[in-house]
Design an enzyme around this catalytic site. Structure first.
Site, PDB file in Angstrom:
ATOM      1  N   ARG A   1      27.976  35.287   0.360  1.00 52.06           N
ATOM      2  CA  ARG A   1      28.745  35.377  -0.820  1.00 52.06           C
ATOM      3  C   ARG A   1      30.392  35.567  -0.631  1.00 52.06           C
ATOM      4  O   ARG A   1      30.851  36.135  -1.362  1.00 52.06           O
ATOM      5  CB  ARG A   1      28.374  36.804  -1.600  1.00 52.06           C
ATOM      6  CG  ARG A   1      26.899  36.700  -2.106  1.00 52.06           C
ATOM      7  CD  ARG A   1      26.438  35.540  -2.997  1.00 52.06           C
ATOM      8  NE  ARG A   1      25.324  35.703  -3.664  1.00 52.06           N
ATOM      9  CZ  ARG A   1      24.312  35.342  -3.370  1.00 52.06           C
ATOM     10  NH1 ARG A   1      24.223  34.481  -1.960  1.00 52.06           N
ATOM     11  NH2 ARG A   1      23.026  35.426  -3.695  1.00 52.06           N
TER      12      ARG A   1
HETATM   13  N1  EPU Z   1      13.895  45.260  -6.352  1.00 54.19           N
HETATM   14  C1  EPU Z   1      13.620  46.486  -6.718  1.00 54.19           C
HETATM   15  N2  EPU Z   1      14.145  46.984  -8.046  1.00 54.19           N
HETATM   16  C2  EPU Z   1      14.954  46.107  -8.549  1.00 54.19           C
HETATM   17  C3  EPU Z   1      15.394  44.775  -8.208  1.00 54.19           C
HETATM   18  C4  EPU Z   1      14.813  44.435  -7.212  1.00 54.19           C
HETATM   19  O1  EPU Z   1      12.795  47.157  -5.876  1.00 54.19           O
HETATM   20  O2  EPU Z   1      15.523  46.753  -9.658  1.00 54.19           O
HETATM   21  C5  EPU Z   1      13.346  44.590  -5.063  1.00 54.19           C
HETATM   22  C6  EPU Z   1      12.642  43.538  -5.228  1.00 54.19           C
HETATM   23  O3  EPU Z   1      11.231  43.945  -5.645  1.00 54.19           O
HETATM   24  C7  EPU Z   1      12.257  42.749  -4.160  1.00 54.19           C
HETATM   25  C8  EPU Z   1      13.839  42.863  -3.551  1.00 54.19           C
HETATM   26  O4  EPU Z   1      14.216  44.070  -4.348  1.00 54.19           O
HETATM   27  O5  EPU Z   1      11.437  43.101  -2.974  1.00 54.19           O
HETATM   28  C9  EPU Z   1      14.836  41.862  -3.715  1.00 54.19           C
HETATM   29  O6  EPU Z   1      14.814  41.428  -5.034  1.00 54.19           O
HETATM   30  P1  EPU Z   1      15.201  40.051  -5.774  1.00 54.19           P
HETATM   31  O7  EPU Z   1      14.192  39.093  -4.894  1.00 54.19           O
HETATM   32  O8  EPU Z   1      15.237  39.989  -7.194  1.00 54.19           O
HETATM   33  O9  EPU Z   1      16.307  39.489  -4.779  1.00 54.19           O
HETATM   34  P2  EPU Z   1      17.657  40.216  -4.724  1.00 54.19           P
HETATM   35  O10 EPU Z   1      18.110  40.411  -3.497  1.00 54.19           O
HETATM   36  O11 EPU Z   1      17.966  41.233  -5.753  1.00 54.19           O
HETATM   37  C10 EPU Z   1      19.110  37.982  -4.419  1.00 54.19           C
HETATM   38  C11 EPU Z   1      20.274  37.673  -4.894  1.00 54.19           C
HETATM   39  C12 EPU Z   1      20.386  37.037  -6.294  1.00 54.19           C
HETATM   40  C13 EPU Z   1      19.240  35.731  -6.527  1.00 54.19           C
HETATM   41  C14 EPU Z   1      18.092  36.379  -6.079  1.00 54.19           C
HETATM   42  C15 EPU Z   1      16.833  35.307  -5.815  1.00 54.19           C
HETATM   43  C16 EPU Z   1      22.213  38.747  -3.857  1.00 54.19           C
HETATM   44  C17 EPU Z   1      23.276  40.178  -4.265  1.00 54.19           C
HETATM   45  N3  EPU Z   1      21.183  38.681  -5.096  1.00 54.19           N
HETATM   46  O12 EPU Z   1      18.836  39.102  -5.376  1.00 54.19           O
HETATM   47  O13 EPU Z   1      21.527  36.407  -6.886  1.00 54.19           O
HETATM   48  O14 EPU Z   1      19.135  34.941  -7.717  1.00 54.19           O
HETATM   49  O15 EPU Z   1      18.207  36.751  -4.507  1.00 54.19           O
HETATM   50  O16 EPU Z   1      16.930  34.382  -4.802  1.00 54.19           O
HETATM   51  O17 EPU Z   1      22.241  38.365  -3.030  1.00 54.19           O
HETATM   52  C18 EPU Z   1      23.681  36.816  -7.644  1.00 54.19           C
HETATM   53  O18 EPU Z   1      24.050  36.422  -6.480  1.00 54.19           O
HETATM   54  O19 EPU Z   1      24.349  37.142  -8.532  1.00 54.19           O
HETATM   55  C19 EPU Z   1      22.036  36.865  -8.077  1.00 54.19           C
HETATM   56  C20 EPU Z   1      21.674  37.124  -8.975  1.00 54.19           C
END
Ligand code: EPU
Length: 292
Positions: A170
């Protein structure tokens, strides 16, 4: 501000910025400029430099939190068609910095080129995506960028080739005032396979993210090896509301806003999440969004 003779046709005074962002909060800009082409943009940037007028460039407004105080300067918006061209030639895609990433993704997929389908569903312009190295867990835009043309704050055009570019989680080395355009290098693949991968990305997003609400996507970067959303949820903050802003109960790394929200509401939630996660887990959360 003594106003910028010769640019009146592309300027609006005291323009609210909130409607131009996805969070829909924040104050006004003393002036909003919508140049129609690169020459006009370059002349405007030079004139602002000469007159000591502060400048900011607005991309798609999707990864941006605008402060409640008015901005005493000029915000440039690259929404003219001249900044959003997309051309595909062989495996190379050339796009204007103001092109929506979603349009670049769909043009590439239509041409049978693979790579960008993993970025399906990410809002904003490709210029903003390159500046912040937008991406997902599988890929980011930096994987595909081979060249970037920029305009500096002093009004000089520069071509940045691959050896001058670096992309991290990022973040990128592309920090000049404006991304004018870019060249991306993709690979050919079976169109059905590409479309299938894109569909899977969409299904995952729709299942886990509050896509129908006003938000700026993820607020915080994921700390190394951890998930910011998971940590905020474990800290018990899902659904916490301040004024018109709320930590999403669907995905805790999203803050969603309603029409009465202010930037201050969002900032308070950001601080609450940072202090709760720091106290309970000893982890410092760093914001991913741009804050003006
Ligand atoms: N999780 C929770 N609670 C929540 C949210 C997530 O327990 O409220 C857990 C999920 O169950 C999962 C883990 O956290 O085990 C990761 O969650 P997720 O797969 O939703 O991915 P993320 O790491 O939260 C990243 C990117 C997103 C992108 C997704 C999918 C970052 C900060 N975020 O989210 O990017 O869409 O992966 O590839 O790197 C963005 O950059 O604005 C964004 C939304």
């Amino acid at each position: 501000m003594s106003l910028l003779d010769g640019f009146q046709s592309i300027l609006k005074q005291d323009e609210p910025l909130a409607p131009l962002t996805w969070l829909k909060v924040g104050g006004r800009a003393k002036c909003l400029a919508e140049p129609q082409n690169a020459q006009e943009l370059q002349a405007l940037v030079t004139a602002c430099g000469e007159q000591g007028i502060a400048l900011r460039v607005l991309g798609g407004g999707s990864n941006l939190l605008v402060g409640d105080a008015d901005f005493d300067g000029c915000v440039i918006r690259l929404n003219a068609p001249a900044f959003s061209s997309i051309e595909v030639s062989g495996t190379t895609v050339t796009a204007g910095g103001g092109a929506l990433l979603s349009n670049v993704v769909s043009e590439s997929v239509r041409a049978g080129l693979a790579g960008l389908e993993l970025l399906a569903g990410i809002p904003g312009t490709i210029g903003g995506a390159i500046h912040g190295n937008a991406g997902t867990r599988q890929a980011d835009i930096g994987n595909y960028v081979r060249g970037v043309s920029v305009l500096t704050a002093t009004g000089e055009r520069r071509e940045l080739t691959e050896d001058a570019l670096s992309f991290g989680y990022r973040e990128s080395s592309v920090d000049e005032l404006v991304v004018l355009g870019c060249q991306l290098e993709l690979k050919t693949d079976d169109p059905d396979v590409i479309t299938d991968r894109m569909r899977k990305v969409w299904i995952m997003k729709k299942a886990t993210q509050p896509l129908s609400s006003q938000s700026a996507g993820c607020i915080f970067k994921n700390p190394r090896g951890l998930s910011a959303g998971d940590l905020i949820e474990q800290a018990g903050l899902k659904g916490t509301r301040i004024g018109g802003a709320e930590i999403s109960d669907r995905h805790a790394n999203f803050i969603v806003t309603s029409d009465e929200a202010t930037c201050s509401d969002v900032l308070k939630l950001i601080e609450n999440a940072q202090s709760a996660v720091s106290e309970q887990f000893g982890v410092d959360l760093e914001t991913e969004i741009e804050i003006w």
